[in-house]
Design an enzyme around this catalytic site. Structure first.
Site, PDB file in Angstrom:
ATOM      1  N   LYS A  53       0.803  -1.229   0.000  1.00 57.07           N
ATOM      2  CA  LYS A  53       0.000   0.000   0.000  1.00 57.07           C
ATOM      3  C   LYS A  53       0.839   1.284   0.000  1.00 57.07           C
ATOM      4  CE  LYS A  53      -4.332  -1.600   1.989  1.00 57.07           C
ATOM      5  NZ  LYS A  53      -5.363  -1.365   3.001  1.00 57.07           N
ATOM      6  N   ASP A  65     -10.211   3.119   1.641  1.00 55.67           N
ATOM      7  CA  ASP A  65     -10.413   2.476   2.950  1.00 55.67           C
ATOM      8  C   ASP A  65     -11.094   3.427   3.950  1.00 55.67           C
ATOM      9  OD1 ASP A  65      -9.341  -0.061   2.448  1.00 55.67           O
ATOM     10  OD2 ASP A  65      -7.300   0.583   2.926  1.00 55.67           O
TER      11      ASP A  65
END
Ligand code: NAP
Length: 298
Positions: A69, A105
């Site tokens: 990420k 997210d």
């Protein structure tokens, strides 16, 4: 699949029994969109090659998970503002060869929290337990969405301080060590567990002492394996309102779906598919199979 089929996927390492392929493919099928989603185990040393592959194979984009990420950022052409503030990317869009990084997210979490609990964010004083990757996404999005106050408590206090500095421009923020939680609890209206404490197989562990759970409190847990953690069970028994991690998972996927397709995602179908995957009732393609009672990963 045919020559017109657009591919999207998940880059992680390992990717294990991911529930994203079934969830996204069910959504593409339901809306008649000619796209397919597959999971790819990308070794960290091959990440740059894999990103080049997005362009070479004309993927529409990818989701990105642990451990890529943060590492993927230097290989992208552009970063969305929220992804920059979070410092991590979970979704990449291929815009005619230009790779743009997003982070869905945090927004996925906030969407799920507000829809499923009905709370008003400006009225909340939130205690965020943890300061890892998920906490960063959640705290930045909550702060940008106008949460009243944020108290970030972490085992490693330095990481709580770094996160607090990241969001301080948006809201009143404090960073504390776990021992200081008792002092803040009387004013807290929302507790958010972003640590892995309570996750399978350590299902008996709790990130907060039971004595703080009371009616009027909203208790949210990012863990979705199990769906009802010990923290949520005890909170529910104490009369608190509870919120589990499934909604965050579903909504981060729904927002990625919208970025890739330009179409609103069928959120209810995605939730049902994810739930059935968690229960082991469907294959990776989302087809029915006999239950094996095993808990897959995100
Ligand atoms: P991470 O970056 O490794 O962070 C882990 C956090 O948990 C850190 O703050 C760490 O504290 C804390 N922690 C770990 N063990 C602890 C312990 N025994 N006692 C106290 N604190 C402890 O992991 P992450 O990516 O943020 O993921 C965290 C959790 O969120 C996982 O359970 C993951 O499944 C869940 N998650 C859910 C979703 C969703 O869609 N629902 C999305 C992402 C993540 P230190 O800093 O002191 O090490």
């Amino acid at each position: 699949m045919n020559s017109e089929t657009k591919l999207v996927g998940l880059f992680g390492y390992p990717v294990g029994h991911s529930i994203s392929p079934a969830m996204q493919n069910a959504a593409f099928r339901a809306l008649g969109i000619n796209m397919r989603y597959a999971a790819f185990a990308v070794e960290p040393s091959r990440l740059q090659n894999a990103v080049e592959g997005i362009r070479a194979l004309r993927f529409r984009g990818v989701n990105v998970t642990i451990p890529h990420k943060v590492a993927i950022i230097p290989f992208l052409d552009e970063l969305d503002e929220e992804a920059r503030e979070i410092g991590a990317v979970n979704t990449v869009v291929n815009a005619d060869g230009k790779l743009i990084g997003y982070n869905t997210d945090g927004k996925g979490y906030v969407t799920s929290l507000v829809r499923e609990t009905g709370i008003s964010l400006p009225e909340q004083a939130a205690l965020v337990l943890g300061a890892g990757g998920a906490a960063r996404a959640v705290a930045v999005s909550l702060a940008r969405s106008g949460i009243g106050r944020l108290v970030i408590a972490n085992r490693t206090e330095r990481k709580a301080q770094e996160l607090a500095e990241r969001v301080a421009e948006y809201t009143e923020t404090a960073a504390i060590a776990l021992e200081k939680i008792p002092r803040y609890m009387p004013d807290v209206t929302l507790v958010i567990n972003t640590t892995s404490v309570g996750m399978h197989p350590q299902v008996d562990a709790m990130p907060l002492e039971e004595r703080y759970l009371r009616p009027g409190l909203v208790v949210s847990d990012l863990v979705y394996n199990p769906l009802e953690t010990r923290l949520l069970r005890r909170a529910r028994e104490a009369g608190a309102q509870v919120h589990n991690g499934l909604g965050m998972f579903v909504h981060q996927g729904a927002l990625a779906f919208r970025l890739w397709t330009g179409t609103e995602a069928p959120v209810d179908l995605m939730r049902e598919t994810a739930l059935r995957q968690l229960k082991g009732e469907t294959s990776e393609e989302g087809d029915e199979k006999e239950s094996k009672g095993e808990w897959p990963k995100g």
